[in-house]
Design an enzyme around this catalytic site. Structure first.
Site, PDB file in Angstrom:
ATOM      1  N   GLU A 115       0.809  -1.223   0.000  1.00 25.29           N
ATOM      2  CA  GLU A 115       0.000   0.000   0.000  1.00 25.29           C
ATOM      3  C   GLU A 115       0.842   1.272   0.000  1.00 25.29           C
ATOM      4  O   GLU A 115       0.380   2.322  -0.456  1.00 25.29           O
ATOM      5  CB  GLU A 115      -0.971   0.005   1.174  1.00 25.29           C
ATOM      6  CG  GLU A 115      -2.106  -1.017   1.046  1.00 25.29           C
ATOM      7  CD  GLU A 115      -1.740  -2.406   1.544  1.00 25.29           C
ATOM      8  OE1 GLU A 115      -0.545  -2.650   1.832  1.00 25.29           O
ATOM      9  OE2 GLU A 115      -2.646  -3.257   1.649  1.00 25.29           O
ATOM     10  N   MET A 122      24.327   8.972   2.054  1.00 27.29           N
ATOM     11  CA  MET A 122      24.073  10.219   2.768  1.00 27.29           C
ATOM     12  C   MET A 122      24.318  10.039   4.271  1.00 27.29           C
ATOM     13  O   MET A 122      24.819  10.941   4.938  1.00 27.29           O
ATOM     14  CB  MET A 122      22.645  10.697   2.501  1.00 27.29           C
ATOM     15  CG  MET A 122      22.376  12.101   2.976  1.00 27.29           C
ATOM     16  SD  MET A 122      23.536  13.286   2.268  1.00 27.29           S
ATOM     17  CE  MET A 122      22.623  13.879   0.851  1.00 27.29           C
ATOM     18  N   LYS A 164     -17.521  -1.003   6.179  1.00 30.29           N
ATOM     19  CA  LYS A 164     -17.973  -1.997   5.207  1.00 30.29           C
ATOM     20  C   LYS A 164     -19.494  -1.990   5.057  1.00 30.29           C
ATOM     21  O   LYS A 164     -20.012  -2.119   3.957  1.00 30.29           O
ATOM     22  CB  LYS A 164     -17.484  -3.378   5.643  1.00 30.29           C
ATOM     23  CG  LYS A 164     -17.526  -4.396   4.528  1.00 30.29           C
ATOM     24  CD  LYS A 164     -16.865  -5.694   4.942  1.00 30.29           C
ATOM     25  CE  LYS A 164     -16.952  -6.724   3.811  1.00 30.29           C
ATOM     26  NZ  LYS A 164     -16.399  -8.010   4.231  1.00 30.29           N
ATOM     27  N   PHE A 194     -11.530  -7.399  13.903  1.00 30.04           N
ATOM     28  CA  PHE A 194     -10.458  -7.859  13.034  1.00 30.04           C
ATOM     29  C   PHE A 194     -10.101  -6.763  12.024  1.00 30.04           C
ATOM     30  O   PHE A 194     -10.976  -6.206  11.374  1.00 30.04           O
ATOM     31  CB  PHE A 194     -10.886  -9.133  12.300  1.00 30.04           C
ATOM     32  CG  PHE A 194      -9.852  -9.639  11.342  1.00 30.04           C
ATOM     33  CD1 PHE A 194      -8.597 -10.017  11.798  1.00 30.04           C
ATOM     34  CD2 PHE A 194     -10.107  -9.693   9.981  1.00 30.04           C
ATOM     35  CE1 PHE A 194      -7.622 -10.467  10.920  1.00 30.04           C
ATOM     36  CE2 PHE A 194      -9.133 -10.134   9.088  1.00 30.04           C
ATOM     37  CZ  PHE A 194      -7.886 -10.525   9.566  1.00 30.04           C
ATOM     38  N   GLN A 195      -8.826  -6.469  11.921  1.00 30.88           N
ATOM     39  CA  GLN A 195      -8.292  -5.450  11.019  1.00 30.88           C
ATOM     40  C   GLN A 195      -8.894  -4.073  11.263  1.00 30.88           C
ATOM     41  O   GLN A 195      -9.096  -3.298  10.335  1.00 30.88           O
ATOM     42  CB  GLN A 195      -8.453  -5.879   9.557  1.00 30.88           C
ATOM     43  CG  GLN A 195      -7.618  -7.118   9.259  1.00 30.88           C
ATOM     44  CD  GLN A 195      -7.402  -7.365   7.792  1.00 30.88           C
ATOM     45  OE1 GLN A 195      -8.286  -7.132   6.979  1.00 30.88           O
ATOM     46  NE2 GLN A 195      -6.223  -7.842   7.446  1.00 30.88           N
TER      47      GLN A 195
HETATM   48  C1  LIG Z   1      12.274   5.592   5.084  1.00 28.72           C
HETATM   49  C2  LIG Z   1      13.575   6.242   5.411  1.00 28.72           C
HETATM   50  N1  LIG Z   1      14.380   5.676   6.348  1.00 28.72           N
HETATM   51  C3  LIG Z   1      15.566   6.245   6.642  1.00 28.72           C
HETATM   52  C4  LIG Z   1      15.976   7.402   6.023  1.00 28.72           C
HETATM   53  C5  LIG Z   1      17.298   8.071   6.397  1.00 28.72           C
HETATM   54  N2  LIG Z   1      18.194   8.090   5.208  1.00 28.72           N
HETATM   55  C6  LIG Z   1      18.343   9.179   4.450  1.00 28.72           C
HETATM   56  S1  LIG Z   1      19.362   8.935   3.143  1.00 28.72           S
HETATM   57  C7  LIG Z   1      19.666   7.352   3.619  1.00 28.72           C
HETATM   58  C8  LIG Z   1      20.586   6.486   2.821  1.00 28.72           C
HETATM   59  C9  LIG Z   1      20.101   6.216   1.441  1.00 28.72           C
HETATM   60  O1  LIG Z   1      20.994   5.309   0.832  1.00 28.72           O
HETATM   61  P1  LIG Z   1      20.947   5.056  -0.717  1.00 28.72           P
HETATM   62  O2  LIG Z   1      19.553   4.815  -1.151  1.00 28.72           O
HETATM   63  O3  LIG Z   1      21.933   4.001  -1.075  1.00 28.72           O
HETATM   64  O4  LIG Z   1      21.348   6.454  -1.319  1.00 28.72           O
HETATM   65  P2  LIG Z   1      22.797   7.184  -1.354  1.00 28.72           P
HETATM   66  O5  LIG Z   1      22.790   8.189  -0.264  1.00 28.72           O
HETATM   67  O6  LIG Z   1      23.852   6.139  -1.152  1.00 28.72           O
HETATM   68  O7  LIG Z   1      22.851   7.793  -2.697  1.00 28.72           O
HETATM   69  C10 LIG Z   1      18.976   7.050   4.781  1.00 28.72           C
HETATM   70  C11 LIG Z   1      19.035   5.749   5.482  1.00 28.72           C
HETATM   71  C12 LIG Z   1      15.077   7.962   5.088  1.00 28.72           C
HETATM   72  N3  LIG Z   1      15.352   9.108   4.452  1.00 28.72           N
HETATM   73  N4  LIG Z   1      13.913   7.353   4.788  1.00 28.72           N
END
Ligand SMILES: Cc1ncc(C[n+]2csc(CCOP(=O)(O)OP(=O)(O)O)c2C)c(N)n1
Ligand SMILES: [Mg+2]
Lengths: 582, 171
Positions: free
Chosen positions: A52, A480, A164, A114-115
């Site tokens: 979803e 990042m 529902k 439920f749900q």
């Molecule tokens: C759902 C979610 N969880 C955690 C984060 C924190 N976060 C920001 S950037 C990142 C790393 C992303 O890694 P990648 O997709 O390999 O991208 P890169 O920075 O290596 O280009 C994380 C864990 C987030 N933005 N969103």
């Protein structure tokens, strides 16, 4: 003519009345009556996602790329809670969604059935408005109003929770049912006084700057045209937030590039040194302002925003104008008339000196043909630009590199999760964008970590034969996170290594996609071309330099004038005060 | 099939809670999560150190739902005590309203006369308007407002009900 119809049938008729083409959804017990209605109805097309969250992001991608509202249909409980991230994402980025959630029957509500989940309670603070519909006779008017609220004023997500038994029970439906009394009518135009004052301030300015945001995109393509016209008559240099890219042509000589944490040196310096700042549809986000007490200290500020509560929320402005960007721009252009802008050549010369720093420079030559991620984005742009692609992204370094090195010259072509920063946004958003723009080239610029957050949507693209492209900048790191750990935690890379990665080529092929791997620079152009030539979905695993950093960067808690540029030496520790900041 | 809307009845609940952030939203959420509205709600802290608030809620719902909400309220950690005044027997309910009426001539005289009957006080007046302050049961306030509607009612503000059990015992 009026007739007796079930709630489910009234819902579907109401969606048709709203010209809904696609519903992104996933079935379950509490929406079975609605799914049964959809079974024999060819007027709305149901796009079956695999989770979803994917439905909500796909609806966002559809909405952002077409300007029409995105529609989601999910079941009660886990169906609704799975959609919450996408709803919150749409809320922060002002994307119009109408999300239909099933609910347990009214007599069971509150009994831990439920749900059962309190969907209205859970989504209260991440929707623009939400409803629990308790009688089918209220349904038609509720859906009509939900679409109006999602689209008008500052757009956003609206949840309609339908028990529902309300889907099964009947009520009178008439084609021209009286719609709910129009109780929502946000102000669009500014007063003549406000316009006159704004135009005076801008005309008098010696160092003006236009700072534009996602509001210009949301206001529709005409707002982008009017923005270009307004820039032309004022001659003011222009910068944009992440969300506003594409409203202005990046090839224009007065384009400063994106501003903010990973914005260009010239954009941030010009924001700092300007004397009149015109914020058009942006919201002084902390990723844009940096340290607030050092934010553009000597400027008079004008803020144009359709949301009254955005004005003076973060930064106190001298003139707040509540209104729609297109309408207000049109008013300002008319009021400008034949005025002449004060001489700003000295200001532009200063900007050119900042621009000469070349803040987007990066190490081009790397040993062994390792691909620099910035170069990969530049080549992707060069080889696809004539196709006018729609770009989506995940979240991380790759997202910022895409913003910095891909060129945007039209609105609605850049879809990214800015406010919430949701990893896993890009691929489902690309699916929604491709459905809304069947003839466009749609590319998700991804990271190897983010792409795994909604990787199941590979199946959706296969099922609906959507030729989307996913271009992974694979640095084997949550880059990042690793970059922040390098800069603020003495390179202690706690849990930011992407271990046990799947073989993305084999994985995509397992779903019936084409998979391509690019190892080094010599294969880069050929790989991109092969991706473009394949008439179907393609996943490219582009191996890039593992430890490249995203510059320029305003470190956490620093001012616009304290940017780190490529090649700057960076201390490995940081004050606790700075660590505690976002 | 038609939706059968269940018979609802009116209840007055008194809730003693720790005065902490978010508690009011949580309590209101128990009602909205079940699709029922709060008709009136009053809150004010009542202890010397401002630590405890007394909330009075007037709601309408099926008896079983009210009973569930009562139980759920008691389960909230910051809630000390919940009393359903309607269930518990003889109790008082009082509400204060400000009622603005404008008009001249006979209507104005009649408004004053009725205010006297209802023991409402005049708390503001101009040559063409009055604001009355009336205290009483919700029914009394209702009927006063209904009469004023015929005589030039402009605006009404009501505090909502506060209630208390009769007799010597405390909560
Ligand atoms: C759902 C979610 N969880 C955690 C984060 C924190 N976060 C920001 S950037 C990142 C790393 C992303 O890694 P990648 O997709 O390999 O991208 P890169 O920075 O290596 O280009 C994380 C864990 C987030 N933005 N969103
Ligand atoms: Mg990565």
């Amino acid at each position: 003519m009026s007739e007796e119809k079930s709630g489910a049938a009234i819902l579907v008729e109401s969606l048709v009345r709203q010209n809904v083409e696609f519903v992104f959804g996933y079935p379950g017990g509490a929406v079975l009556p609605i799914y049964d209605e959809l079974f024999s109805d060819t007027r709305v097309r149901h796009i079956l996602v695999r989770h979803e969250a994917g439905a909500a992001h796909a609806a966002e991608g559809y909405a952002r790329s077409t300007g029409k509202p995105g529609v989601v249909l999910v079941t009660s409980g886990p169906g609704a809670t799975n959609a919450v991230t996408g709803i919150a994402d749409a809320f922060l980025d002002s994307i119009p969604l109408v999300v239909i959630t099933g609910q347990v029957a009214t007599n069971l509500i509150g009994s831990d059935a439920f749900q059962e989940a309190d969907t209205v309670g859970i989504t209260r603070h991440c929707t623009k408005h939400n409803y629990l519909v308790k009688d089918p006779s209220e349904l038609a008017a509720t859906i009509d109003e939900a679409f109006q609220i999602a689209m008008e004023g500052r757009p956003g997500p609206v949840v309609v929770d339908i028990p529902k038994n309300v889907q099964v029970a009947t009520a009178t439906w008439s084609e021209n049912a009286i719609q709910r009394k129009n109780r929502y009518s946000p102000r669009k135009a500014a007063s003549a006084d406000e316009i006159a004052e704004a135009v005076d301030m801008i005309a008098r300015a010696e160092r003006p700057i236009l700072y534009t945001g996602g509001g210009v995109i949301n206001s529709g393509p005409r707002a982008s045209e009017l923005l270009r016209k307004f820039q032309e008559i004022t001659g003011a240099p222009l910068t944009s937030t992440l969300m506003g890219l594409g409203a202005f042509d990046h090839r224009h000589p007065d384009w400063l590039g994106m501003l903010g944490m990973h914005g260009t040196y010239e954009a941030n310096m010009a924001m700092n040194e300007c004397d009149v700042m015109v914020n058009i549809g942006a919201r002084f986000d902390d990723r844009v302002t940096g340290r607030l007490d050092a934010f553009s200290p000597n400027s008079e500020k004008i803020h144009i925003d359709i949301d009254r509560s955005s004005i003076n929320k973060v930064v106190e402005v001298d003139l707040g104008i509540v209104g729609d960007c297109a309408t207000v721009l049109e008013q300002m252009i008319a009021a400008w008339g034949k005025r002449k802008q004060a001489d700003i050549s000295e200001w532009k010369a200063r900007i050119e000196r900042w621009r000469a720093k070349d803040s987007l420079a990066y190490a081009k030559q790397v040993k062994g043909g390792t691909i620099m991620p910035q170069l990969a984005v530049e080549r992707l742009y060069a080889l696809t630009r004539d196709k006018d692609p729609i770009i989506t992204t995940e979240v991380g370094q790759h997202q910022m590199w895409a913003a910095q090195y891909f060129g945007f010259d039209k609105p609605n072509k850049w879809l990214t999760s800015g406010g919430l920063g949701t990893m896993g946004y890009g691929m489902p958003a690309a699916i929604g964008a491709q459905l809304g723009n069947p003839d466009s080239l749609v590319i998700d610029i991804a990271g190897e970590a983010s792409i795994q957050m909604n990787i199941q949507e590979l199946g959706t693209a296969s099922q609906f034969r959507l030729p989307i492209k996913v271009f992974i900048l694979n640095n084997e790191y949550m880059g990042m996170v690793r970059q922040w750990q390098e800069l603020t935690y003495e390179s202690r890379y706690s849990n930011s290594y992407s271990d046990s990665l799947p073989d993305f080529v084999a994985l995509s092929e397992a779903y019936g996609w084409k998979g391509i791997r690019i190892h080094d620079e010599s294969q880069l152009d050929a790989g991109i071309k092969a991706m473009m030539e394949h008439d179907g979905p393609v996943m490219v695993d582009c191996l890039v330099s593992k430890e490249a950093n995203c510059f320029p960067m305003i470190p956490s808690g620093a001012a616009h004038t304290e940017m780190l540029l490529y090649g700057d030496t960076v201390a490995g520790t940081m004050e606790d005060e700075a660590k505690a900041l976002v | 099939m038609k939706i059968l809307h269940r018979e609802t009845e009116r209840h007055v609940l008194t809730v003693m809670v720790d005065n902490e952030a978010g508690i009011l939203a949580k309590i209101a959420g128990l009602f909205t999560a079940r699709g029922y509205n709060i008709d009136s709600l009053t809150v004010a802290d009542i202890t010397e150190n401002h630590a405890v608030s007394r909330i009075t809620i007037v709601t309408k719902g099926p008896p079983s739902v009210i009973d569930q909400i009562h139980a759920q309220l008691e389960r909230l950690v910051p809630v000390h005590k919940v009393i359903d005044l309607t269930e518990s027997g003889p109790h008082l309910e009082r509400e204060l309203a400000l009622v603005k009426v404008s008009g001249k001539g006979e209507n104005r005289v009649e408004a004053l006369r009725l205010a006297d009957v209802f023991r409402a006080n005049v708390v503001d007046s101009t040559t063409s308007s009055f604001i009355f302050e009336i205290v009483g049961t919700p029914e009394k306030v209702d009927s006063f407002i209904a009469l004023m509607r015929e005589l030039g009612l402009v605006e009404v503000g009501r505090t909502g009900v506060v209630g208390m059990m009769r007799g010597p015992e405390g909560i």
